[in-house]
Design an enzyme around this catalytic site. Sequence first.
Site: not given
Ligand code: NAD
Ligand code: GLY
Length: 364
Positions: A121, A248, A266, A245, A143, A241, A185, A252, A227, A237
């Site tokens: 939990r 986005h 992305h 997006n 998030k 907030r 971003e 998306h 942020k 949101e």
């Molecule tokens: P990711 O986590 O897949 O990383 C991208 C690639 O880089 C992967 O292959 C990873 O293994 C590699 N990698 C990571 N750090 C590295 C480093 N220092 N050196 C070498 N390789 C490295 O992708 P991302 O772009 O970081 O994140 C995308 C995800 O984030 C999506 O799922 C998206 O939905 C999510 N997201 C969430 C929020 C939120 O607010 N929670 C906001 C934006 C995006």
């Molecule tokens: N990435 C959008 C948010 O965190 O609200």
Amino acid sequence: MSETITVGLGERAYDIHVGAGALARAGDLLKPLARGVVPVVTDANVAGIHLQPLLDVLDQASIAARPVVMAPGEVSKSFAGLEKLSGALLDLGVDRKGLVIALGGGVIGDLTGFAAGVLKRGVAFAQIPTTLLAQVDSSVGGKTAINASQGKNLIGLFHQPRIVIADTALLSTLPRRELLAGYAEVAKYGALGDAKFFEWLEASGAKALGGDSAAMVKAVAHSCRMKADIVARDERETGERALLNLGHTFGHALEAATGFSDRLIHGEGVAIGMALAFRLSVKLGLCPSQDAERFNRHLKAVGLPFAIADIPGNRPAVDELVAAMAHDKKVSDGKLTFILLKGLGQAFVTCDVPLEAVKEVLAA
Ligand code: NAD
Ligand code: GLY
């Protein structure tokens, strides 16, 4: 050079430590939160590069860290990934009052945050983001989610981390394409609410991307500050907030239409999505065309895509994109929510956009 930014959420407030070399302080920073065995969740790519240095500093601080290595990529942000991770966390005997560490990009941060949020939990977690996207966006704000077959990030919850440690030196090993995707971003923050920051990015963004450590720390810290302020005012949101997006809804849809594949990652989708949001704003007479052109020029200058035509392979059909938008989380009461712009640094939220105008922008 380092900066500390507080996300002001009352008793759930936490700090974001940004700096080149911040990882070296992880033992001291995490010690007060650690209790019993502390899993460090990462992916196989990151494990091969950045895991051992973290384990070393945690060991020096007498933190009983245990790695859990997931497969890289969105495949881990799934029910199967959640099952694997939850099982590993339970097998390690994570204390209900203990800590789980996420070391990786947005995939690891989102998955670990979600798993920590539902484990027993809710247990505490720390974010150590290793991609630019994760440092400026996904590690901050709580998030967390996994994907469903119906769409991305549809199964999730708000679960704030207890601390974020963003070591910009870790970005030196990131593939250039991933670095640029994260930069979309960063540019987003300038576009949505800070024209002066955008101006700074025009002058120094390429320097930050080229390895200038002070410039990268400034870019990450400023993004996190923006942020953090927005999240502190609107954690769930209900209003402001949603500005985060920007780009986005379009992005998306483009990701979905390209099968969430290597054709478009992305941040690239967000870059093109933001350019489309500017174009739609101009079409609706809301935004000067010079601002949209200036935004595109900057994306082009750093090497980001800014048009649908920049996506390799067959151009996604307009109807397919519109259908993908209808499945987005940002549909409310059957209406699509768009973030539009009155100019650079002046984004606003609206549900009042004629579908015909959207289609024209997607077809142009
Ligand atoms: P990711 O986590 O897949 O990383 C991208 C690639 O880089 C992967 O292959 C990873 O293994 C590699 N990698 C990571 N750090 C590295 C480093 N220092 N050196 C070498 N390789 C490295 O992708 P991302 O772009 O970081 O994140 C995308 C995800 O984030 C999506 O799922 C998206 O939905 C999510 N997201 C969430 C929020 C939120 O607010 N929670 C906001 C934006 C995006
Ligand atoms: N990435 C959008 C948010 O965190 O609200």
